[in-house]
Scaffold this motif. Structure first.
Motif, mmCIF file in Angstrom:
data_model
loop_
_atom_site.group_PDB
_atom_site.id
_atom_site.type_symbol
_atom_site.label_atom_id
_atom_site.label_comp_id
_atom_site.label_asym_id
_atom_site.label_seq_id
_atom_site.Cartn_x
_atom_site.Cartn_y
_atom_site.Cartn_z
ATOM 1 N N ARG A 1 -9.803 9.580 1.559
ATOM 2 C CA ARG A 1 -10.114 8.036 1.702
ATOM 3 C C ARG A 1 -8.941 8.321 3.275
ATOM 4 O O ARG A 1 -9.389 7.566 3.511
ATOM 5 C CB ARG A 1 -8.550 7.490 0.705
ATOM 6 N N ASP B 1 -14.313 8.608 -4.969
ATOM 7 C CA ASP B 1 -13.860 7.151 -4.555
ATOM 8 C C ASP B 1 -15.013 5.459 -4.224
ATOM 9 O O ASP B 1 -15.102 6.270 -3.216
ATOM 10 C CB ASP B 1 -12.395 7.728 -3.467
ATOM 11 N N ASN C 1 0.700 -1.462 0.345
ATOM 12 C CA ASN C 1 0.044 -0.123 0.221
ATOM 13 C C ASN C 1 1.357 0.829 0.029
ATOM 14 O O ASN C 1 0.546 2.847 -1.045
ATOM 15 C CB ASN C 1 -0.468 -0.166 0.580
ATOM 16 N N GLU D 1 -0.707 6.619 3.270
ATOM 17 C CA GLU D 1 -1.564 6.761 2.559
ATOM 18 C C GLU D 1 -2.789 4.841 3.833
ATOM 19 O O GLU D 1 -3.273 5.114 4.988
ATOM 20 C CB GLU D 1 -2.342 5.768 1.810
ATOM 21 N N ASN E 1 0.794 13.479 -1.032
ATOM 22 C CA ASN E 1 -0.790 13.175 -1.950
ATOM 23 C C ASN E 1 -0.898 12.279 -1.316
ATOM 24 O O ASN E 1 -1.029 11.229 -1.282
ATOM 25 C CB ASN E 1 0.678 12.151 -3.380
ATOM 26 N N VAL E 2 -2.222 13.016 -0.672
ATOM 27 C CA VAL E 2 -3.548 11.555 0.070
ATOM 28 C C VAL E 2 -5.060 12.286 -0.125
ATOM 29 O O VAL E 2 -4.051 14.013 0.296
ATOM 30 C CB VAL E 2 -3.151 11.497 1.357
ATOM 31 N N ASP E 3 -5.334 11.113 -0.322
ATOM 32 C CA ASP E 3 -6.679 11.879 -0.458
ATOM 33 C C ASP E 3 -7.827 12.189 0.682
ATOM 34 O O ASP E 3 -7.333 11.566 1.248
ATOM 35 C CB ASP E 3 -7.820 10.863 -1.383
ATOM 36 N N ARG F 1 1.735 2.300 -3.032
ATOM 37 C CA ARG F 1 1.802 2.365 -4.109
ATOM 38 C C ARG F 1 0.536 4.346 -3.705
ATOM 39 O O ARG F 1 0.647 4.694 -4.381
ATOM 40 C CB ARG F 1 0.366 1.618 -4.782
ATOM 41 N N SER F 2 0.778 4.030 -2.648
ATOM 42 C CA SER F 2 0.002 5.706 -1.421
ATOM 43 C C SER F 2 0.761 6.346 -0.878
ATOM 44 O O SER F 2 0.080 6.623 -0.486
ATOM 45 C CB SER F 2 -1.304 5.255 -2.544
ATOM 46 N N ILE G 1 8.008 8.067 -4.288
ATOM 47 C CA ILE G 1 5.810 8.553 -3.180
ATOM 48 C C ILE G 1 6.700 9.353 -2.062
ATOM 49 O O ILE G 1 6.546 9.151 -1.138
ATOM 50 C CB ILE G 1 5.925 6.560 -2.727
#
Lengths: 892, 101
Positions: free
Chosen positions: A241, A490, A62, A69, A236-238, A65-66, A232
């Motif tokens: 989410r 999302d 995880n 998060e 950069n976090v939504d 990828r993001s 990364i």
């Protein structure tokens, strides 16, 4: 290079080690030794089953990828633990006082022992739990395959390995999860094994982390530079989410059946929460500390396309550090096994208590005490449930092909199980929450979760592309990822937001509209105010003969010796000599609680109900008793009122009696007086008439004098008789009023002159002439009679040396008030209440009339619509006459 | 401090003042313990205001974000630890006082 054979050997060795730990812990607990088994440390470590293989491997994936998060999944539980004072404390207390065996049992217990609700929660839990178990199997298989690729022998076959892993885990769970039935005897073996696994997985992850930071990157500083330089390397976090996942993981932390099992059911001591409140967040922090470094180094070192989910394994392998990779493999294996074991145990408890046992009891209706061995049925049900759940997980894994679809299943399961949250929180904090509300809310949330998340996640055959694009039945606002036409959210956030908010709304509205059963309301009060009282709300009653039946049934559920021990203690507690206790409500309650630890509350209630039968004290009975006592209370209230009324009447009667006695005395004294009054003139009349008859030679002068005396005395008699007649006429209301107009002044003038005419004592009359200019319309002769009476009374009885009578008049709002006040000693207080009675005379010794004057005055004033009263405290005798200015017929 | 002074006195000297103080402290401590999750939630929501890649400007480097989040996390743990220890000490002391009485 470690071969697959070594790996399998290590695995088997590890499992044997775990068996040994669990077995030893069980033995120690049974022997009453090993206090540390119940220490807060073990409790905290057992909570770590939250960190499954999904978090052990998946967190790094995880992060790769993001970015950060992944940390949300740990932050949610941290917040829950830190706020233990708000929620967990209550949850644990409720769980302990109600002896709940699972989260389904808790909700069923809260909402009036509703088995329907328990079945719903069980289905939800199994639906959410099965893919999760499949995910664990997948992670173990994947990690195996990493080693298998490197193994030249090529003996490894994926399918069979999954099967053996599933079977092995099932055996472990069955062996240690279903050894004993009473939750009071908790699963010390399993919990200790889990605690050991918690240490192993933490150690493994930290070891890999330390190797990566200090072994590869060369320290914290360079590591951080490397992180910032990586792909990364920027925040950069939504926002949606981030917050949703924190909330979701917090909710799932409470609602997941396996978490509930270790958090509430296996809890030995509420005080452990205090330690876990900081120690478990610390554990989570350590678990996530090295996730980002491992991810960044993995991205750097490994070729493009390498599965980031397995960086924890592949990074050490790529550096040729086989033993570290092995350790990391054991860590992942630990995460997966502990989760699967506890999950299977918790789910099997729910399935057997809420699905299998009610069905079994129904098919064996009425034979709960005679047929079969319930204990073995419960155990068998649990074992089969565990096997079935593991099989479900296995088949799910095989059917889904173990692809990427599984990777997101963790969050999907979280979202599913979180649907319990509104009913759970509402049940703990809101007494108005009802069974209907919980059922409706759960159903709504469940449907939305399936429609917007589960089915789209499963792909084509389950959720056709057309529905995804155009919505159900072609309705655009029903598109699974854009409900009500709101697009661009999302999918996870979309589902969590809609399903949980609609769930909560449905739960609240249905709760507000429905009406709970009495049992539900009692349980609601017990749950919400759990800190005030912790006594079971229901009672049982039964006869001695039923004790034996209960004993037989209890033996079958708890086992022979625990049952006999329990009954023996109860009998001793009751102080009886026989070994069979009386089935008192208290004993039956304790028995029910004891049994509910094995078979769940609803089932235990039903079983005791079968034996004790109709004689159970139901809530309705209690309500009837309450009604009855309320009626009694009301009745006694009425009696009290009546008795006080009676005593009031008695007092009035006593007063009346006193008055009557007084009046009777006065009548007696009047009779003697009246006879005296009548006899005196009669005597003189007789004497003088005899003189006139018998004496010869009376002069004319003498005859005239004697005749005048006789005449006077006759007049006196007539006056007396007139008075008596007048009074009786007034009293009978037969008087005719002769109404006319004149001023008060002239009425008083006439009264004063006629009252004082021929008086032998002088009395000064003082009047206020201006005030007397009041025009009256009434019977002036009768009024004058009253005035004459009052003035002549003053003249006769005022005992001052220079008697003065003050007559004052006032006009007060349509009524005229005339006060007659003299300067004598007045009427003594004791006689005041009697002066207006007939024949009343103040002081027998005082010479005077027959005592009819004031009685006549009172009667006259009543006829004229006014009144006459005695005014005390005026310095002398004072009478107040008040009457309306204009006489009205209605006043009669 | 009067509270410190009272601690050494034998119980029964002026117990009311002592207990009042203790229960007051305890209340405030539980208040703080109850409030800490809200503080934690606020702190953890703060990063949402940071500039990220989409805002065009210079995004916050991941290392800073890690420092911040782990620092908040550690602070929450530390607060929990302090509350846990203090609560245990207070309840132990109350039990002891109850025994003496």
């Amino acid at each position: 290079m470690a071969t697959i054979n070594v790996l399998i050997l290590v695995c088997l060795g590890y499992v044997v080690f775990l068996f040994a730990v669990a077995f030893a812990a069980d033995r120690m607990a049974a022997a009453g030794r090993g206090k540390w088994l119940r220490s807060p440390l073990i409790y905290t470590l057992s909570l770590s089953i939250y960190c499954t293989a999904w978090t052990f491997y998946g967190a790094v994936g995880n992060a790769a990828r993001s970015g950060l998060e992944f940390v949300t999944i740990y932050l949610g539980p941290t917040l829950v633990m830190v706020s233990w004072w708000w929620g967990l404390r209550k949850l644990v207390r409720v769980g302990r006082s109600q002896r709940v065996t699972s989260i389904a049992d808790l909700l069923s217990s809260r909402y009036g022992k509703s088995n329907t609700l328990a079945v719903c929660v069980t289905i939800l839990a199994v639906l959410g739990g099965t893919p999760y178990i499949a995910l664990q199997l997948q992670s173990i298989t994947l990690s195996f395959s990493i080693f298998a690729e490197a193994d030249p022998s090529g003996l490894y076959r994926e399918g069979s390995s999954v099967f053996w892993v599933a079977a092995g885990l099932a055996v472990f769970a069955i062996l240690f999860g279903t050894r004993n039935l009473d939750v009071n005897e908790r699963h010390h073996g399993v919990v200790t094994a889990i605690a050991v696994e918690a240490v192993v997985k933490l150690f493994a992850l930290i070891a890999v982390g330390v190797f990566v930071v200090w072994g590869i990157a060369g320290g914290v500083g360079p590591m951080m530079e490397r992180i910032d330089a990586s792909e990364i390397g920027q925040w950069n976090v939504d926002a949606g989410r981030w917050t949703t996942f924190i909330f979701l993981s917090a909710a799932a932390f409470i609602c997941l059946p396996r978490m509930f099992q270790v958090l509430v059911v296996e809890n030995d001591d509420e005080g452990h929460l205090r330690t876990a409140a900081w120690a478990f967040p610390l554990y989570l922090l350590l678990m996530s500390l090295f996730v980002v470094p491992i991810a960044v180094v993995g991205l750097d070192l490994l070729p493009e396309g390498a599965n980031p989910d397995l960086f924890v394994l592949t990074v050490p392998l790529s550096q040729g550090n086989d033993w570290l990779a092995m350790l990391s493999f054991i860590g992942g294996f630990s995460s997966a096994t502990s989760m699967v074991i506890v999950s299977a145990m918790a789910l099997s408890t729910m399935v057997s208590n809420h699905v299998v046992m009610p069905i079994w009891l129904n098919t064996h209706e009425g034979t709960g005490s005679v047929s079969g061995d319930v204990r073995s049925v419960v155990l068998m049900a649990r074992r089969i449930s565990i096997a079935a759940i593991m099989a479900l997980g296995y088949f799910y894994y095989r059917l889904s092909g173990g692809g990427a679809a599984l990777a997101s299943i963790g969050l999907i399961a979280f979202a599913g199980i979180s649907q319990i949250l509104p009913a759970l929180v509402g049940g703990l904090f809101w007494r108005g929450a009802t069974r209907t509300g919980a059922l409706v809310g759960l159903t709504v949330g469940f449907i939305f979760w399936i429609y917007t998340l589960l089915l789209p996640g499963m792909g084509e055959p389950w959720m056709p592309e057309t529905v995804l694009q155009n919505g159900l039945f072609g309705l655009g606002w029903l598109r699974p990822h854009a409900l009500f036409g709101i697009e661009g959210i999302d999918p996870m956030v979309h589902t969590v937001m809609w399903s949980l908010s609609l769930n909560t709304i449905a739960f609240c509205v249905a709760s507000l509209l429905s009406f709970p059963s009495p049992l539900e309301r009692l349980q609601g009060a017990q749950f919400v105010n759990v800190f005030d009282h912790s006594v079971s709300p229901r009672g049982w009653s039964g006869s001695v003969a039923q004790s034996e039946d209960l004993m037989i049934m209890t033996q079958r559920i708890l086992g022979t010796s625990p049952a006999q021990d329990f009954f023996q203690t109860e009998a001793e507690k009751q102080g009886g000599r026989s070994h069979m206790p009386e089935p008192t409500p208290g004993f039956l309650n304790r028995l029910e609680r004891e049994l509910s630890g094995s078979v769940g509350t609803a089932t235990a209630h039903a079983m005791i109900g079968q034996i004790v039968g109709g004689s159970s004290v139901s809530v309705e009975d209690l309500l009837a008793v309450a009604d009855e006592s309320a009626q009694l209370l009301e009745y006694s209230g009425q009696l009290e009122e009546k008795s006080s009324e009676l005593s009031r009447t008695a007092r009035q009667l006593r007063e009346a009696n006193t008055k009557l006695t007084q009046i009777s005395e006065q009548k007696d004294s009047f009779l003697s007086q009246v006879s005296h009054e009548l006899r005196t003139p009669m005597t003189s009349i007789r004497a003088f008439s005899e003189i006139m008859r018998d004496t010869e030679g009376l002069t004319n002068e003498e005859q005239t004098r004697y005749a005048a005396i006789i005449h006077d005395e006759a007049l006196r008699l007539t006056r007396l008789l007139d008075d008596l007649l007048d009074l009786s006429v007034l009293e009978n209301g037969q008087v005719n009023l002769n109404l006319s107009d004149d001023s008060l002044r002239s009425v008083l003038d006439r009264a004063v002159s006629s009252a004082l005419a021929g008086a032998d004592r002088k009395i000064t009359v003082r009047r206020t002439f201006p005030a007397e200019r009041i025009l009256l319309h009434t019977d002036l002769d009768r009024l004058g009679q009253v005035f004459i009476n009052l003035i002549s009374n003053a003249q006769k009885y005022c005992d001052a040396e220079e008697p003065v009578l003050v007559i004052s008049a006032h006009d007060v709002g349509g009524r005229v008030i005339i006060d007659f006040t003299d300067n004598g000693s007045g009427i003594p207080p004791g006689a005041r209440s009697m002066v207006f009675e007939k024949f009343a005379r103040v002081g027998v010794d005082k010479a005077g009339g027959a005592g009819l004057g004031l009685a006549i005055c009172r009667e006259i004033m009543q006829r004229l619509g006014g009144e006459i009263t005695y005014l005390p405290g005026q310095g002398g005798a004072a009478f107040r006459v008040s009457l309306p200015l204009a006489f009205q017929q209605a006043a009669q | 401090m009067s509270g410190e002074g009272n601690k050494d006195k034998p119980s029964g000297a002026r117990p009311s003042l002592f207990l009042e103080r203790q229960s007051y402290r305890r209340r405030r401590l539980t208040d703080a313990a109850r409030l800490s999750p809200f503080l934690g939630a606020t702190l953890l929501a703060l990063p949402l205001l940071w500039p990220d890649r989409s805002s065009g400007g210079a995004a916050v480097p991941l290392s800073s974000a890690m420092y911040y989040i782990f620092a908040c996390w550690g602070a929450l743990i530390l607060a929990g630890l302090i509350f846990g220890i203090a609560a245990r000490r207070i309840s132990a002391r109350e039990e002891r006082d109850a025994d003496i009485e």
